[in-house]
Design a protein around this motif. Structure first.
Motif, PDB file in Angstrom:
ATOM      1  N   ASN A  61       0.810  -1.097   0.082  1.00  0.00           N
ATOM      2  CA  ASN A  61      -0.129  -0.072   0.034  1.00  0.00           C
ATOM      3  C   ASN A  61       0.863   1.294   0.064  1.00  0.00           C
TER       4      ASN A  61
ATOM      5  N   ARG B  41      -2.456   5.301 -13.294  1.00  0.00           N
ATOM      6  CA  ARG B  41      -3.288   6.044 -12.675  1.00  0.00           C
ATOM      7  C   ARG B  41      -2.537   7.193 -11.852  1.00  0.00           C
TER       8      ARG B  41
ATOM      9  N   ILE C 249      -2.766   9.478  -8.435  1.00  0.00           N
ATOM     10  CA  ILE C 249      -3.379   9.395  -7.297  1.00  0.00           C
ATOM     11  C   ILE C 249      -3.442  10.774  -6.314  1.00  0.00           C
ATOM     12  N   ASP C 250      -4.288  10.846  -5.496  1.00  0.00           N
ATOM     13  CA  ASP C 250      -4.656  12.077  -4.871  1.00  0.00           C
ATOM     14  C   ASP C 250      -3.265  12.241  -3.667  1.00  0.00           C
TER      15      ASP C 250
ATOM     16  N   ALA D  53      -3.401  10.189   0.652  1.00  0.00           N
ATOM     17  CA  ALA D  53      -3.704   8.881   0.498  1.00  0.00           C
ATOM     18  C   ALA D  53      -3.080   8.182   1.678  1.00  0.00           C
TER      19      ALA D  53
ATOM     20  N   GLU E 175      -3.414   3.458  -0.669  1.00  0.00           N
ATOM     21  CA  GLU E 175      -3.367   3.208  -2.283  1.00  0.00           C
ATOM     22  C   GLU E 175      -3.143   1.771  -2.481  1.00  0.00           C
TER      23      GLU E 175
END
Length: 660
Positions: free
Chosen positions: A510, A546, A548-549, A552, A555
């Motif tokens: 993650n 992708r 991502i923010d 996070a 993720e």
């Protein structure tokens, strides 16, 4: 001082009615901030130099001991911790870096009750008097004794890997309460006369996902501060208390006078207003979370009726639902004064002189802080979350730089964003839990005399984690760690570059990120352009690519995927079309800008043949003239990049405060 005997309910009520409660809510007055010797007390200047050098040496020795004996990557390798030395009036004596405060310890444990070998501990944000910003920052404080009396304090605080809470690392991006962020410990006596409180230590380690490293780090910090206390006791024994305390007063008086004469004198009397913004809080949709400073410079009102700065935060946005709040409004904003003051050093006569100016308690009398009512980003109400308070206190450095820039015709650096937390966690090759987290820096802002610096960190001596260490310990491979090309804001003086780091995962894991400036870039000043914002892409160029923010917690990243992290570039200073062609050519040779970037950002046409860069001087001069002719009207003094218009919602590219 109150006695240590607990008060009855009636006694407490009567006491509260008679005495004001301090900002942390504890009904106990305590002395702080005063002189140790009468005004005019003289001390041999050679002794002052010896004392000042010894303080710096002891502080560095404490930090060295911590770095060599701690265990967690965040403390040992990233060096995300600080030591400080304070006198018995709780004034910070050392100027090498900021530190936490002793105030909450003395508030809850009167000095006369302390004994040799005591070690005090706290990390409670709301009971730290503003010195601790988020729960992972654990603080230990050791009193120094001379002839049986407390004469000063040695303190260390650092960012620890995990102290519980809703997610690994104890920084949940979506927290709506401080209770989700980990174990909060108000001031306690962790060691008593040299004996550790093993029950308290067991409670803390039991709440951590990384108990062994937490225990080792705390032991390292306590032992180092106890060692520092012995060193300082030797200093008092050598010269005597009266002489040392006179030297302490002189050290702080000298700082006050230097800043009064060399720094405040550069700011014209008057009032100046500017603001900047955090872009998201992890809970609500991105929006402008305003941090505003009204700076007033007066010719009188300071020490000796000399100049004074008033920093008024009125206009700062309401307390956020997410964890970007900072408890700043305690003991007159004492912590924030020392946190913000290094920005003022940019007004020194030269960069060399700037590096010679310490920031200790001597700057505190020169600054008055005025806070809005409770319930704002800087005055949060318990139990508001605070783990990402860096979005506020880092931004305030830039707000102060910006408001001073308006007063001094831009002779301050452009913006920087040099802290963000990124990392991965999961199971290692042996099936054990692991957490790898680091604080990657970014580029600093261009200055009126020089480019910004690449990949710096606002915390002194901090650094990214060595690739050799992380690859040997964690199940991933670092495929690239270098400069993010074109990330620095264009300008006569270019902003510093951020990092580009590629992490190739060997096992499922993650990814976590606590970062700002992914929408609102670091601003440029006086014609300089904004830098590139923060960006994280997973599996770039692959089938699952992708973005991502920036906030996070978990993720998912599959084995075989790569995480690409690009940190912020600093803002530029001055018109990029004024940058000399040979400096653009040099940046091309060094790989700091691309051929396309040279053309679009600087109006420079160049080519590369067999590794050799050639600038077409005639074509570049013509292109620059065309770009100048396309400009229409006056531009704002600050350039925020396209992100501001996205969040402003009113069609504007800049707020009113961006114009002179």
């Amino acid at each position: 001082m109150l006695s240590t005997t607990p008060l009855t309910g009636e006694q407490l009520a009567a006491y509260i009615a008679a005495e004001p409660i301090n900002p942390a809510g504890r009904p106990r007055p305590y002395e702080h901030g005063g002189r140790l010797t009468p005004e005019g007390t003289e001390v041999d200047p050679i002794i002052v130099e010896i004392v000042e050098g010894t303080l710096a040496s002891v502080e560095m020795e404490v930090e060295t001991a911590i770095s060599r004996t701690s265990r967690s990557p965040m403390i040992r390798d990233a060096h995300d911790f600080r030591a400080g030395i304070h006198d018995r009036q709780l004034r910070k004596l050392t100027g090498r870096s900021y530190s936490a405060l002793v105030h909450p310890i003395v508030r809850d444990f009167p000095i006369e009750t302390m004994e040799e070998g005591d070690v005090f501990f706290h990390n409670d944000v709301y009971e730290s008097e503003g010195g601790i910003g988020h729960l992972p920052d654990l603080c230990v404080t050791v009193p120094v004794f001379h002839n049986g009396e407390v004469v000063c304090f040695v303190q260390a605080f650092g960012h620890h890997d995990d102290i519980g809470g809703a997610c690994p690392g104890s920084m949940p991006s979506g927290a709506t309460s401080v209770h989700e962020e980990g174990l909060a410990v108000p001031p306690i006596k962790l060691w008593s006369r040299g004996e550790p409180n093993r029950a308290a230590l067991r409670i803390m380690t039991r709440n951590s996902r990384m108990p062994d490293s937490l225990a080792a780090d705390l032991d390292a910090e306590c032992s180092a501060c106890l060692m520092g206390a012995r060193r300082l006791a030797e200093l008092f024994a050598r010269y005597g208390r009266d002489t040392i305390e006179a030297a302490f007063d002189t050290i702080l008086d000298n700082t006050t006078e230097l800043y009064r004469r060399e720094i405040l004198s550069k700011i014209p009397d008057g009032q100046y207003v500017w603001e900047d913004y955090a872009e998201h809080d992890g809970v609500e949709d991105p929006k402008l979370h305003t941090q505003r400073i009204t700076l007033t410079k007066t010719a009188t009102g300071g020490p000796g009726d000399g100049p004074r700065l008033i920093i008024d935060f009125t206009g700062t946005a309401a307390q956020a639902r997410g964890p970007i709040n900072h408890c700043g409004d305690y003991v007159g904003g004492n912590f924030l004064k020392k946190w913000l003051a290094p920005i003022l050093r940019n007004l020194a006569d030269s960069p060399e002189r700037m590096g010679e100016l310490d920031v200790n308690e001597g700057i505190v009398p020169l600054i008055e802080m005025r806070f809005p009512e409770k319930g704002t980003l800087l005055t949060p109400i318990y139990p508001g979350p605070t783990n990402a308070r860096t979005f506020v206190i880092l931004r305030l450095l830039g707000v102060l730089a910006g408001v001073v820039a308006k007063a001094v015709d831009g002779k301050m650096p452009a913006d920087q964003e040099t802290i963000r937390y990124t990392g991965v966690y999961g199971k290692d090759r042996d099936g054990n839990d692991y957490l790898m987290r680091e604080v990657l820096g970014g580029g600093s802002g261009g200055r009126y005399y020089a480019d910004g610096e690449d990949t710096i960190h606002v915390v002194p001596d901090s650094r990214n984690l060595p690739t050799e260490f992380t690859e040997s310990r964690f199940p991933f491979r670092v495929e690239r760690l270098g400069l993010a090309v074109d990330s620095g804001g264009a300008g006569r003086y270019r902003g510093g570059l951020g990092y580009e780091k590629h992490i190739h995962m060997l096992k499922d894991a993650n990814f976590m990120s606590i970062a700002d400036r992914s929408i609102l870039a670091c601003w440029g000043v006086k014609g300089g352009k904004a830098g590139r914002p923060f960006q994280v892409t997973i599996d770039p160029g692959g089938p699952n690519e992708r973005e991502i923010d920036a906030l996070a917690d978990a993720e998912p990243v599959r084995a075989g995927e790569t995480i690409r992290i690009c940190t912020t570039g600093g803002g530029g200073w001055g018109d990029p079309l004024d940058r000399p062609l040979d400096e653009v050519e040099r940046d091309l040779r060094w790989g700091k800008i691309s051929i396309d970037g040279a053309r679009s950002d600087y109006g420079v046409i160049a080519s590369v043949d067999d590794g050799e860069v050639t600038v077409d001087t005639a074509a570049s001069t013509q292109l620059r003239q065309q770009l100048r002719e396309k400009r229409t009207g006056e531009e704002p003094f600050f350039d925020r990049g396209p992100g501001y218009a996205r969040l402003a919602g009113d069609g504007s590219d800049a707020p009113d405060v961006d114009w002179l």
